[in-house]
Design a protein around this motif. Structure first.
Motif, PDB file in Angstrom:
ATOM      1  N   ALA A   1      38.698  34.119  43.788  1.00 48.26           N
ATOM      2  CA  ALA A   1      39.109  32.676  44.337  1.00 48.26           C
ATOM      3  C   ALA A   1      39.639  31.831  43.272  1.00 48.26           C
ATOM      4  N   GLN A   2      39.247  32.220  41.988  1.00 50.54           N
ATOM      5  CA  GLN A   2      39.385  31.382  41.025  1.00 50.54           C
ATOM      6  C   GLN A   2      40.638  31.718  40.301  1.00 50.54           C
ATOM      7  N   GLY A   3      41.619  32.685  41.110  1.00 47.14           N
ATOM      8  CA  GLY A   3      43.062  32.797  40.479  1.00 47.14           C
ATOM      9  C   GLY A   3      42.984  34.230  39.591  1.00 47.14           C
ATOM     10  N   PHE A   4      41.832  34.999  39.473  1.00 45.87           N
ATOM     11  CA  PHE A   4      41.959  35.966  38.580  1.00 45.87           C
ATOM     12  C   PHE A   4      42.404  37.603  39.291  1.00 45.87           C
ATOM     13  N   HIS A   5      43.054  38.272  38.818  1.00 48.74           N
ATOM     14  CA  HIS A   5      43.240  39.668  39.217  1.00 48.74           C
ATOM     15  C   HIS A   5      42.067  40.448  38.795  1.00 48.74           C
ATOM     16  N   VAL A   6      40.983  40.907  39.513  1.00 44.56           N
ATOM     17  CA  VAL A   6      40.051  41.781  39.221  1.00 44.56           C
ATOM     18  C   VAL A   6      40.342  43.093  39.179  1.00 44.56           C
ATOM     19  N   THR A   7      39.854  43.647  38.242  1.00 40.69           N
ATOM     20  CA  THR A   7      40.001  45.197  38.071  1.00 40.69           C
ATOM     21  C   THR A   7      38.679  45.816  37.415  1.00 40.69           C
ATOM     22  N   GLU A   8      38.535  46.997  37.659  1.00 40.53           N
ATOM     23  CA  GLU A   8      37.142  47.473  37.223  1.00 40.53           C
ATOM     24  C   GLU A   8      37.450  48.607  36.093  1.00 40.53           C
ATOM     25  N   GLN A   9      38.794  48.552  35.312  1.00 42.75           N
ATOM     26  CA  GLN A   9      39.265  49.242  33.924  1.00 42.75           C
ATOM     27  C   GLN A   9      39.780  48.348  33.314  1.00 42.75           C
ATOM     28  N   GLU A  10      40.113  48.763  32.249  1.00 47.48           N
ATOM     29  CA  GLU A  10      41.196  47.945  31.157  1.00 47.48           C
ATOM     30  C   GLU A  10      42.229  47.642  31.744  1.00 47.48           C
ATOM     31  N   PRO A  11      42.922  46.549  31.856  1.00 51.30           N
ATOM     32  CA  PRO A  11      43.994  46.373  32.606  1.00 51.30           C
ATOM     33  C   PRO A  11      45.291  47.355  31.963  1.00 51.30           C
ATOM     34  N   THR A  12      46.218  47.538  33.085  1.00 50.48           N
ATOM     35  CA  THR A  12      47.314  48.463  32.374  1.00 50.48           C
ATOM     36  C   THR A  12      48.745  47.339  31.781  1.00 50.48           C
ATOM     37  N   ASP A  13      49.730  47.998  31.620  1.00 53.14           N
ATOM     38  CA  ASP A  13      50.713  47.159  31.146  1.00 53.14           C
ATOM     39  C   ASP A  13      51.337  46.522  32.546  1.00 53.14           C
ATOM     40  N   ALA A  14      51.185  47.272  33.647  1.00 58.83           N
ATOM     41  CA  ALA A  14      51.725  46.703  34.808  1.00 58.83           C
ATOM     42  C   ALA A  14      50.931  45.625  35.136  1.00 58.83           C
ATOM     43  N   GLU A  15      49.656  45.831  35.184  1.00 62.17           N
ATOM     44  CA  GLU A  15      48.824  44.508  35.393  1.00 62.17           C
ATOM     45  C   GLU A  15      48.859  43.490  34.753  1.00 62.17           C
ATOM     46  N   ARG A  16      49.192  43.533  33.366  1.00 62.02           N
ATOM     47  CA  ARG A  16      49.480  42.448  32.536  1.00 62.02           C
ATOM     48  C   ARG A  16      50.784  41.884  33.007  1.00 62.02           C
ATOM     49  N   ALA A  17      51.532  42.561  33.271  1.00 64.81           N
ATOM     50  CA  ALA A  17      53.014  41.804  33.539  1.00 64.81           C
ATOM     51  C   ALA A  17      52.891  41.180  35.059  1.00 64.81           C
ATOM     52  N   ALA A  18      51.851  41.566  35.989  1.00 71.20           N
ATOM     53  CA  ALA A  18      52.073  41.030  37.287  1.00 71.20           C
ATOM     54  C   ALA A  18      51.030  39.755  37.479  1.00 71.20           C
ATOM     55  N   TYR A  19      50.043  39.694  36.491  1.00 71.16           N
ATOM     56  CA  TYR A  19      49.044  38.885  36.829  1.00 71.16           C
ATOM     57  C   TYR A  19      48.975  37.762  35.850  1.00 71.16           C
ATOM     58  N   ASP A  20      48.756  36.508  36.197  1.00 70.01           N
ATOM     59  CA  ASP A  20      48.464  35.364  35.178  1.00 70.01           C
ATOM     60  C   ASP A  20      47.117  35.537  34.280  1.00 70.01           C
ATOM     61  N   ARG A  21      46.033  35.719  35.215  1.00 70.73           N
ATOM     62  CA  ARG A  21      44.851  36.044  34.695  1.00 70.73           C
ATOM     63  C   ARG A  21      44.096  37.334  34.996  1.00 70.73           C
ATOM     64  N   ILE A  22      43.184  37.823  34.178  1.00 72.61           N
ATOM     65  CA  ILE A  22      42.801  39.269  34.666  1.00 72.61           C
ATOM     66  C   ILE A  22      41.428  39.439  34.157  1.00 72.61           C
ATOM     67  N   CYS A  23      40.646  39.764  34.860  1.00 72.88           N
ATOM     68  CA  CYS A  23      39.130  39.812  34.806  1.00 72.88           C
ATOM     69  C   CYS A  23      38.743  41.169  34.997  1.00 72.88           C
ATOM     70  N   GLN A  24      38.407  41.981  34.102  1.00 74.87           N
ATOM     71  CA  GLN A  24      37.700  43.375  34.404  1.00 74.87           C
ATOM     72  C   GLN A  24      36.165  43.117  34.603  1.00 74.87           C
ATOM     73  N   VAL A  25      35.689  43.734  35.671  1.00 72.30           N
ATOM     74  CA  VAL A  25      34.396  43.588  35.913  1.00 72.30           C
ATOM     75  C   VAL A  25      33.660  44.922  35.932  1.00 72.30           C
ATOM     76  N   VAL A  26      32.564  44.947  35.226  1.00 69.69           N
ATOM     77  CA  VAL A  26      31.793  46.242  35.106  1.00 69.69           C
ATOM     78  C   VAL A  26      30.384  46.372  35.881  1.00 69.69           C
ATOM     79  N   ARG A  27      30.407  46.748  37.074  1.00 69.13           N
ATOM     80  CA  ARG A  27      29.311  46.578  38.050  1.00 69.13           C
ATOM     81  C   ARG A  27      28.169  47.699  37.584  1.00 69.13           C
ATOM     82  N   SER A  28      27.057  47.211  37.209  1.00 68.27           N
ATOM     83  CA  SER A  28      25.736  47.999  36.840  1.00 68.27           C
ATOM     84  C   SER A  28      25.202  48.150  38.241  1.00 68.27           C
ATOM     85  N   GLY A  29      24.293  49.190  38.065  1.00 66.91           N
ATOM     86  CA  GLY A  29      23.320  49.625  39.555  1.00 66.91           C
ATOM     87  C   GLY A  29      22.462  48.479  39.761  1.00 66.91           C
ATOM     88  N   GLY A  30      21.388  48.416  40.595  1.00 71.44           N
ATOM     89  CA  GLY A  30      20.866  47.575  40.899  1.00 71.44           C
ATOM     90  C   GLY A  30      19.686  48.024  41.972  1.00 71.44           C
TER      91      GLY A  30
END
Lengths: 502, 502
Positions: free
Chosen positions: B384-413
């Motif tokens: 909602a803050q305008g980030f593209h969210v990915t769970e991996q390192e961003p690819t070249d295609a993602e870098r070209a497609a999105y203004d802001r990229i945030c990679q998330v790493v989910r831990s267990g819980g």
């Protein structure tokens, strides 16, 4: 037919350029072996003996190449790295040119360098390591050297490349029996990356020794388009460190989380308050004080080749922070987070409320800005966000009196400098530079980067001109700093041309 | 006269307590020397062989103290640290109590520990090192031991203190010839600080071996007022790491500053968007799902002694993040920045635009929250803050497609757990605990901290109860972790009382 139109002086310069190129081509392995040795000497501010060893290396190199008048210039303040001075007098010369570069480098964190690389163990690489180029064994240089290969080490481009090119340019002229057109002063600084705090002392003390008609600064990268540039000014620079203080001891985030304030969150909020989503700095008065850009500068800016699309693709960044060309953005003062830290992240994180959160901020300044006033604006902004500002560790009394505490550490700084684009010496250096190039150099009113050039004007009374030689993607100031070998070679030709053409 | 009114069982317990105390008093130096050896074995998740050495030490200790039935319980997943199991059968006993502690510790950064301290070189200190107490030579323990002295080491309080107190309580009973009132199960986990990801496997696999009427968990600190507490529940916990990506390579902040977006600024803005100035989490739906607090719990919360002023003074914090008592704040789900990082700060900073900025966030959960759902809310907020969210390192295609990229790493819980305050086993353990104390223990509905206690209920069908022993200012999860020796001694008496009083 066309060649007949080339004036005799240009002819002579082309001939010199060819001879310099041949001289270099015949000794590439030796030059690179020597450059590798130079890069192997650690050159960070914290390592005084490393800096002195660099100065000694440079001094020896000047002497070996026939510069008999050399001297280490120490500032009055003890414990500082010296500048290395050299002088060549040319019989009958009426002008003197001084050539500046610096031998110190930015701080290093060797763990961040790519596998196989180390800031002070120079490595030869087939190309850009970021683009997957492979490491080469040094002994391949004995067969042949590809100008697209790169050398990776701290200082490889910023700015030992400048030191080396300047000295080797003179060595080349000497070897081919060509006399410079002017007297030469060599001046290699040892604390540029630490802010050049003692350079004014050296200038004051050795004003007579350093008298010259023009100073040429070799530092920074060529234009991102790959073309060389003649730079008439630089932005100023200053820094401020912020430390937001939290609880006295690190706290278990479960037992205290969301009850004891988290300094990392407070610092995040503070930093976020400094810029809006359009990339405009929202600190009050931040863009005040700027002097207007002249018509000549505006025209020059418009003529700078566009590199935005190329850069965005190369850097993997879709959107610039500000919706304007890069050359316009660097005509403004900037505010940049160099880094921030609080406790650990990833595998090093624990479930704690950190005791403090820190950020280092650098600000670039344009003509009209004053570095201390720019710091004051930031501090006023921090206060306006509800923080008590202190320049020491907070005391118990301060902790008891204030809701939010931000410690600030002011670094030194210096203001921007500009040499008019129609300055006669600038025009003369530009012609000599162009003579060494296939395409004329781009004329740039100001570099985005900073150098303490104001003091050349202030103390030595000379308006300096900057001639960068490093490839634009040299990672200067960061891990994996590198120089493209072709740029080093071109640097030698450029300075030979300036020495003979000024 | 009053003594006549004390029931016989209380008399017997007081007698046992006195004998346990005398047993301990006669061998303090030996106990501390052994504890020091235990603390010297590294116990971080990354060091599997260290964890195994700890398990072996515990196994040997159980055997030395007459626990003949012991076993290392490995989960099916290979490569994990084992739980150490032990069992004592008491002839005629109708009940079985299981005693839990964990021997692994949080990750360490030894450079952050105070001068003279090291996570795995336990040191004896006259008091709290934060308050300026001095280091002691270990051999002073041969003369006498002050209960206010502390031992500094990783795990000293969290939670080797639990392991040691439980085993020594049994050793004491055996030495004084007192038979426990029930069968005993010892269970010492080796991956609690790593999230207990494989504890369910161990529970499933050894369900029969682990059958007990009650499980007592020894972990966490006593109440900040200094009083002991009986804890009926714990918050759940999960974590998420955020990595905001910037340019592919670090950039000179002068040449590119304020044109290439800075990931540290983007992350600061993202983090700042997650909480308001009142400390309320502003992520949509964050406080949904919470189950209502019962009347009995509300009453218990109201009876918890106020510690807010004391804590604020001790921690040097003027204002709590939320305007409510600590005991109410920990009844809510929380969001906490464990740490953030981008490039370097202070002396390690350079004038760069960092390539990425990272933050680790932990969230505590209360009854009704689901840890995966809580993570999803955070991720939805980032989008909602305008980030593209990915769970991996961003690819070249993602870098070209999105203004802001945030990679998330989910831990267990894992989710929160609560045992009703009128549960019969809880009441029984509470009475045995009180018998070992000068003042009755505080009854606490939920601890602010987290333990994966839900799985005791889910897999073993038993509602656990937590009995912490560590001093509240033990720096658990951080540098300078420590145990006050008096708390270790009291722990031995408490577990002896529970073993004989349950």
């Amino acid at each position: 037919m066309i060649s007949l139109l080339i004036p005799a002086i240009a002819f002579a310069q082309q001939e010199t350029a060819m001879k310099v190129r041949n001289w270099r081509a015949a000794r590439e392995a030796t030059l690179l072996t020597d450059y590798k040795a130079f890069l192997s000497i650690p050159n960070v501010a914290a390592d005084t003996s490393g800096l002195k060893a660099n100065a000694q290396w440079i001094m020896d190199r000047l002497r070996t190449n026939g510069v008999a008048q050399t001297k280490l210039l120490y500032p009055r303040t003890p414990g500082q790295a010296p500048a290395v001075f050299g002088r060549v007098d040319v019989p009958g010369a009426t002008r003197t040119i001084a050539l500046y570069a610096h031998y110190d480098g930015q701080p290093v964190d060797s763990t961040k360098w790519a596998t196989g690389l180390h800031p002070f163990k120079p490595r030869l690489v087939e190309g850009s390591i970021m683009q997957g180029a492979g490491l080469l064994a040094w002994d391949v240089i004995n067969k042949s050297v590809d100008p697209n290969w790169r050398i990776y080490a701290r200082g490889a481009s910023d700015d030992k490349a400048g030191v080396f090119s300047i000295i080797e340019a003179y060595a080349a002229l000497r070897a081919i029996g060509k006399t410079p057109a002017c007297n030469l002063i060599f001046f290699f600084e040892g604390e540029e990356e630490a802010g050049s705090d003692h350079l004014p002392e050296i200038f004051e003390q050795y004003k007579d020794l350093l008298r010259a008609d023009a100073w040429v600064i070799c530092d920074g990268p060529v234009h991102a388009s790959g073309r060389h540039q003649l730079v008439h000014g630089v932005r100023g620079d200053t820094r401020i460190d912020l430390i937001v203080h939290g609880p006295r001891r690190p706290l278990h985030s479960g037992h205290y989380g969301n009850w004891i304030p988290n300094p990392a969150m407070e610092l995040a909020r503070l930093l976020a308050s400094m810029k809006n989503e359009k990339g405009e700095v929202t600190i009050q008065g931040f863009y005040d004080d700027m002097l207007p850009i002249t018509a000549m500068e505006r025209k020059a800016i418009a003529a700078i080749p566009p590199v935005e699309k190329q850069l965005q693709q190369e850097l993997g960044v879709r959107r610039p922070e500000r919706e304007m060309p890069l050359s316009e953005a660097i005509a403004l003062p900037s505010l940049n987070i160099n880094g921030f830290a609080a406790a650990g992240v990833g595998a090093k994180s624990s479930n704690v409320i950190p005791v403090k959160a820190e950020a280092s901020i650098d600000m670039r300044l344009v003509a009209g800005n004053d570095w201390k006033r720019q710091q004051d604006k930031v501090i006023a902004h921090i206060r306006a966000q509800g923080f008590h500002v202190t320049e020491q560790e907070p005391t118990d009394a301060e902790r008891a009196a204030y809701d939010r505490i931000c410690q600030v550490v002011r670094s030194g700084g210096y203001n921007a400098q500009k040499t008019p684009m129609d300055d006669p010496n600038a025009l003369r250096i530009g012609r000599a530079l162009d003579a060494a190039l296939e395409q004329p150099a781009i004329r740039v009113p100001t570099l985005g980067g900073s150098l303490p050039l104001f003091m050349f004007e202030q103390i030595l009374g000379v308006k300096p001109i900057t001639v960068p030689i490093a490839n634009h993607d040299n990672n200067q100031h960061a891990e994996n700093e590198n120089i493209r070998i072709g740029n080093l070679w071109k640097g030698i030709e450029i300075f030979a041309s300036i020495m003979t053409g000024f």
